[in-house]
Design a protein around this motif. Structure first.
Motif, PDB file in Angstrom:
ATOM      1  N   LYS A 109      39.501 -46.570 -78.425  1.00  0.00           N
ATOM      2  CA  LYS A 109      38.972 -47.914 -78.664  1.00  0.00           C
ATOM      3  C   LYS A 109      38.520 -48.107 -80.112  1.00  0.00           C
ATOM      4  O   LYS A 109      38.307 -49.235 -80.550  1.00  0.00           O
ATOM      5  CB  LYS A 109      37.807 -48.201 -77.713  1.00  0.00           C
ATOM      6  N   VAL A 110      38.327 -47.018 -80.839  1.00  0.00           N
ATOM      7  CA  VAL A 110      37.837 -47.102 -82.220  1.00  0.00           C
ATOM      8  C   VAL A 110      38.977 -47.523 -83.149  1.00  0.00           C
ATOM      9  O   VAL A 110      40.034 -46.890 -83.163  1.00  0.00           O
ATOM     10  CB  VAL A 110      37.244 -45.761 -82.681  1.00  0.00           C
ATOM     11  N   VAL A 111      38.762 -48.594 -83.916  1.00  0.00           N
ATOM     12  CA  VAL A 111      39.813 -49.111 -84.804  1.00  0.00           C
ATOM     13  C   VAL A 111      39.419 -49.063 -86.278  1.00  0.00           C
ATOM     14  O   VAL A 111      40.267 -49.225 -87.155  1.00  0.00           O
ATOM     15  CB  VAL A 111      40.192 -50.559 -84.423  1.00  0.00           C
ATOM     16  N   GLY A 112      38.140 -48.832 -86.563  1.00  0.00           N
ATOM     17  CA  GLY A 112      37.682 -48.757 -87.950  1.00  0.00           C
ATOM     18  C   GLY A 112      36.492 -47.830 -88.069  1.00  0.00           C
ATOM     19  O   GLY A 112      35.669 -47.752 -87.137  1.00  0.00           O
ATOM     20  N   VAL A 113      36.398 -47.110 -89.194  1.00  0.00           N
ATOM     21  CA  VAL A 113      35.337 -46.108 -89.370  1.00  0.00           C
ATOM     22  C   VAL A 113      34.759 -46.198 -90.786  1.00  0.00           C
ATOM     23  O   VAL A 113      35.327 -46.865 -91.658  1.00  0.00           O
ATOM     24  CB  VAL A 113      35.875 -44.688 -89.123  1.00  0.00           C
ATOM     25  N   SER A 114      33.662 -45.491 -91.008  1.00  0.00           N
ATOM     26  CA  SER A 114      33.046 -45.479 -92.328  1.00  0.00           C
ATOM     27  C   SER A 114      33.809 -44.560 -93.271  1.00  0.00           C
ATOM     28  O   SER A 114      34.605 -43.724 -92.847  1.00  0.00           O
ATOM     29  CB  SER A 114      31.593 -45.003 -92.235  1.00  0.00           C
ATOM     30  N   LYS A 115      33.527 -44.705 -94.549  1.00  0.00           N
ATOM     31  CA  LYS A 115      34.191 -43.858 -95.543  1.00  0.00           C
ATOM     32  C   LYS A 115      33.811 -42.392 -95.347  1.00  0.00           C
ATOM     33  O   LYS A 115      34.577 -41.494 -95.695  1.00  0.00           O
ATOM     34  CB  LYS A 115      33.845 -44.312 -96.954  1.00  0.00           C
ATOM     35  N   TYR A 116      32.640 -42.141 -94.760  1.00  0.00           N
ATOM     36  CA  TYR A 116      32.214 -40.765 -94.519  1.00  0.00           C
ATOM     37  C   TYR A 116      33.024 -40.131 -93.386  1.00  0.00           C
ATOM     38  O   TYR A 116      33.353 -38.944 -93.440  1.00  0.00           O
ATOM     39  CB  TYR A 116      30.719 -40.719 -94.196  1.00  0.00           C
ATOM     40  N   THR A 117      33.340 -40.900 -92.375  1.00  0.00           N
ATOM     41  CA  THR A 117      34.185 -40.396 -91.283  1.00  0.00           C
ATOM     42  C   THR A 117      35.565 -40.045 -91.810  1.00  0.00           C
ATOM     43  O   THR A 117      36.170 -39.050 -91.406  1.00  0.00           O
ATOM     44  CB  THR A 117      34.291 -41.434 -90.158  1.00  0.00           C
ATOM     45  N   LYS A 118      36.067 -40.845 -92.723  1.00  0.00           N
ATOM     46  CA  LYS A 118      37.397 -40.586 -93.276  1.00  0.00           C
ATOM     47  C   LYS A 118      37.446 -39.267 -94.048  1.00  0.00           C
ATOM     48  O   LYS A 118      38.520 -38.665 -94.184  1.00  0.00           O
ATOM     49  CB  LYS A 118      37.843 -41.741 -94.174  1.00  0.00           C
ATOM     50  N   GLU A 119      36.297 -38.822 -94.546  1.00  0.00           N
ATOM     51  CA  GLU A 119      36.240 -37.555 -95.272  1.00  0.00           C
ATOM     52  C   GLU A 119      36.171 -36.348 -94.334  1.00  0.00           C
ATOM     53  O   GLU A 119      36.337 -35.211 -94.771  1.00  0.00           O
ATOM     54  CB  GLU A 119      35.016 -37.549 -96.193  1.00  0.00           C
ATOM     55  N   SER A 120      35.943 -36.597 -93.049  1.00  0.00           N
ATOM     56  CA  SER A 120      35.732 -35.505 -92.084  1.00  0.00           C
ATOM     57  C   SER A 120      37.014 -35.212 -91.307  1.00  0.00           C
ATOM     58  O   SER A 120      37.132 -35.519 -90.118  1.00  0.00           O
ATOM     59  CB  SER A 120      34.593 -35.878 -91.128  1.00  0.00           C
ATOM     60  N   LYS A 121      37.956 -34.598 -91.981  1.00  0.00           N
ATOM     61  CA  LYS A 121      39.279 -34.362 -91.400  1.00  0.00           C
ATOM     62  C   LYS A 121      39.262 -33.311 -90.294  1.00  0.00           C
ATOM     63  O   LYS A 121      40.017 -33.402 -89.332  1.00  0.00           O
ATOM     64  CB  LYS A 121      40.268 -33.918 -92.485  1.00  0.00           C
ATOM     65  N   ARG A 122      38.432 -32.298 -90.438  1.00  0.00           N
ATOM     66  CA  ARG A 122      38.369 -31.257 -89.415  1.00  0.00           C
ATOM     67  C   ARG A 122      37.707 -31.765 -88.145  1.00  0.00           C
ATOM     68  O   ARG A 122      38.184 -31.519 -87.038  1.00  0.00           O
ATOM     69  CB  ARG A 122      37.580 -30.054 -89.926  1.00  0.00           C
ATOM     70  N   GLN A 123      36.593 -32.444 -88.322  1.00  0.00           N
ATOM     71  CA  GLN A 123      35.833 -32.910 -87.163  1.00  0.00           C
ATOM     72  C   GLN A 123      36.523 -34.073 -86.451  1.00  0.00           C
ATOM     73  O   GLN A 123      36.487 -34.155 -85.226  1.00  0.00           O
ATOM     74  CB  GLN A 123      34.424 -33.342 -87.593  1.00  0.00           C
ATOM     75  N   PHE A 124      37.142 -34.945 -87.232  1.00  0.00           N
ATOM     76  CA  PHE A 124      37.809 -36.121 -86.665  1.00  0.00           C
ATOM     77  C   PHE A 124      39.273 -36.162 -87.104  1.00  0.00           C
ATOM     78  O   PHE A 124      39.660 -37.013 -87.912  1.00  0.00           O
ATOM     79  CB  PHE A 124      37.095 -37.395 -87.116  1.00  0.00           C
ATOM     80  N   PRO A 125      40.095 -35.230 -86.628  1.00  0.00           N
ATOM     81  CA  PRO A 125      41.470 -35.135 -87.119  1.00  0.00           C
ATOM     82  C   PRO A 125      42.293 -36.405 -86.932  1.00  0.00           C
ATOM     83  O   PRO A 125      43.164 -36.704 -87.753  1.00  0.00           O
ATOM     84  CB  PRO A 125      42.047 -33.965 -86.311  1.00  0.00           C
ATOM     85  N   GLU A 126      42.016 -37.169 -85.895  1.00  0.00           N
ATOM     86  CA  GLU A 126      42.757 -38.412 -85.646  1.00  0.00           C
ATOM     87  C   GLU A 126      42.012 -39.627 -86.189  1.00  0.00           C
ATOM     88  O   GLU A 126      42.587 -40.452 -86.903  1.00  0.00           O
ATOM     89  CB  GLU A 126      42.998 -38.580 -84.147  1.00  0.00           C
ATOM     90  N   LEU A 127      40.750 -39.718 -85.869  1.00  0.00           N
ATOM     91  CA  LEU A 127      39.992 -40.923 -86.226  1.00  0.00           C
ATOM     92  C   LEU A 127      39.724 -41.035 -87.723  1.00  0.00           C
ATOM     93  O   LEU A 127      39.462 -42.125 -88.226  1.00  0.00           O
ATOM     94  CB  LEU A 127      38.684 -40.968 -85.440  1.00  0.00           C
ATOM     95  N   SER A 128      39.797 -39.927 -88.448  1.00  0.00           N
ATOM     96  CA  SER A 128      39.625 -39.995 -89.901  1.00  0.00           C
ATOM     97  C   SER A 128      40.791 -40.705 -90.575  1.00  0.00           C
ATOM     98  O   SER A 128      40.709 -41.051 -91.760  1.00  0.00           O
ATOM     99  CB  SER A 128      39.468 -38.592 -90.489  1.00  0.00           C
ATOM    100  N   GLU A 129      41.871 -40.931 -89.838  1.00  0.00           N
ATOM    101  CA  GLU A 129      43.027 -41.628 -90.392  1.00  0.00           C
ATOM    102  C   GLU A 129      42.932 -43.142 -90.229  1.00  0.00           C
ATOM    103  O   GLU A 129      43.791 -43.885 -90.726  1.00  0.00           O
ATOM    104  CB  GLU A 129      44.311 -41.132 -89.695  1.00  0.00           C
ATOM    105  N   LEU A 130      41.902 -43.611 -89.550  1.00  0.00           N
ATOM    106  CA  LEU A 130      41.738 -45.051 -89.332  1.00  0.00           C
ATOM    107  C   LEU A 130      41.274 -45.750 -90.609  1.00  0.00           C
ATOM    108  O   LEU A 130      40.760 -45.114 -91.528  1.00  0.00           O
ATOM    109  CB  LEU A 130      40.724 -45.290 -88.212  1.00  0.00           C
ATOM    110  N   PRO A 131      41.405 -47.071 -90.672  1.00  0.00           N
ATOM    111  CA  PRO A 131      40.969 -47.820 -91.858  1.00  0.00           C
ATOM    112  C   PRO A 131      39.466 -47.680 -92.111  1.00  0.00           C
ATOM    113  O   PRO A 131      38.674 -47.598 -91.169  1.00  0.00           O
ATOM    114  CB  PRO A 131      41.326 -49.275 -91.510  1.00  0.00           C
ATOM    115  N   SER A 132      39.099 -47.678 -93.378  1.00  0.00           N
ATOM    116  CA  SER A 132      37.696 -47.611 -93.768  1.00  0.00           C
ATOM    117  C   SER A 132      37.085 -49.011 -93.805  1.00  0.00           C
ATOM    118  O   SER A 132      37.730 -49.975 -94.212  1.00  0.00           O
ATOM    119  CB  SER A 132      37.561 -46.970 -95.145  1.00  0.00           C
TER     120      SER A 132
END
Length: 385
Positions: A109-132
């Protein structure tokens, strides 16, 4: 270009408000009835409905699964939030909300995340690819709106309402802002239960709460007669008082926090720390976490305390009881693993049979479902578990 974008948003919003008004018209006496639903379906089949097929599907879902009634919660900012249709699109302004969505089995259901989530590739391997959508402190409203979310989840304290709710209201957009923290142990279960209810993920929320309480009760069952004095901080002289995640962690681990009665984040004099004479110092850190195996940053933060002038006779320093913990572990839905870790630091003789790393791995395997081994990856504590 920005002016054109905002004008477009206002035009779309005016159309959206009309459609929203038609949909909301179904909730006579705050409830969709069988007759009302039958009428809108018939109108649609005859080509005379003002509702879209998606709206009729939403209304049908509400009638079948929610007994025709909207869902309401009181969020952690003490505001009543009412949802009139199933949540399909979430913008999460902070990583703790992203993590909570994974725990609840709602990451789709998550379609957008913060710039900090985008930096967390290990923890959020899929969701870090979403738009900032910017940061939790200063969201990019244009980016938020462009993703057409049903709800935005933000911290209670950040961002200021002038940077989020007021801007959305100015645009005339019907986007619910839900303020839930997911970083405090004292509110974690309640917040997970509320979000699980709104997302129709009650079973997953219950599974998490049961796991949380297993370790919460373990710690309570091993409470000593005399509690250890604890000082919680970010930088050595930046105290984390009542209402902060680290303070909650120390108290729920059965420590006696010397900052009791003092709220929030504030600076203190070194002489005051010396007078308080904490037996344990617990420092919160951004230096470690899921994304790095390098422990040097946390080691430096540890040394800033133990080598601080005047601190050598502070009991925590004198007896080698200074500990640094990553925010990724300390103030997140992984809280029970942090709780047992701190409890073991405070009362090591009572936890000789317990390895907090196993609890943390349990969390990662059963709730985050990512390929991650805490015994080989990351840097979460210093100097030891």
């Amino acid at each position: 270009m920005r002016t054109v974008f905002l004008a477009s948003i206002l035009l779309i919003a005016s159309i959206g408000l009309a459609n929203a008004s038609d949909y909301m018209g179904l909730f006579n006496d705050n409830r969709i009835t069988k007759d009302e639903l039958a009428n809108v379906i018939a109108d649609y089949m005859l080509g005379s409905s003002r509702l879209s097929l998606d709206e009729i599907r939403d209304a049908s879902y509400v009638y079948i699964h929610w007994s025709g009634e909207p869902k309401s919660i009181v969020d952690s900012a003490n505001r009543t939030i009412t949802i009139y249709k199933p949540i399909k699109r979430i913008v999460a302004l902070h990583s703790d909300a992203v993590e909570a969505s994974m725990v609840l089995g709602a990451k789709d259901k998550v379609v957008g995340v913060s710039k900090y989530t985008k930096e967390s590739k290990r923890q959020f391997p899929e969701l870090s690819e979403l738009p900032s959508v910017g940061s939790c402190f200063d969201p990019d409203i244009e980016a938020v709106v462009s993703l057409n979310p049903d709800v935005v989840i933000s911290y209670v304290r950040w961002p200021d309402s002038s940077k989020l709710e007021e801007k959305l209201e100015l645009l005339g957009l019907n986007i619910a802002v839900i303020r839930l923290d997911f970083y405090k142990g004292s509110t974690m279960k309640e917040e997970m239960e509320k979000l699980g209810y709104l997302l129709d993920k009650e079973k997953n929320a219950s599974k998490y709460i049961e796991w949380f309480e297993k370790y919460e009760n373990l710690v309570k069952s091993r409470t000593p007669e005399k509690r250890v004095k604890v000082y919680t901080c970010g930088k050595p002289l930046r105290a984390f008082g009542e209402g902060t995640g680290l303070y909650d962690l120390s108290v729920m681990a059965e420590g006696k926090n010397i900052l009791e009665g003092r709220e929030g984040y504030f600076d203190v004099d070194p002489e005051q720390v010396i007078v308080w004479a904490p037996e344990v110092i617990l420092r919160w850190s951004y230096a470690g976490g899921y994304e790095t195996n390098d422990i040097s940053g946390m080691k430096t933060e540890y040394e800033e305390i133990v080598y601080k002038p005047g601190f050598k006779n502070v009991p925590a320093v004198k007896n080698n009881r200074v500990y640094v913990m990553s925010a990724d572990l300390a103030t997140a839905p992984s809280f029970p693993a942090a709780l047992v870790t701190v409890a073991k630091w405070l009362y090591p003789d009572r936890y000789s049979d317990t390895d907090p790393r196993e609890i943390f791995q349990e969390y990662i395997d059963n709730f985050l479902h990512i390929n991650y081994n805490v015994s080989e990856q990351g840097s979460f504590v210093y100097p030891k578990w």
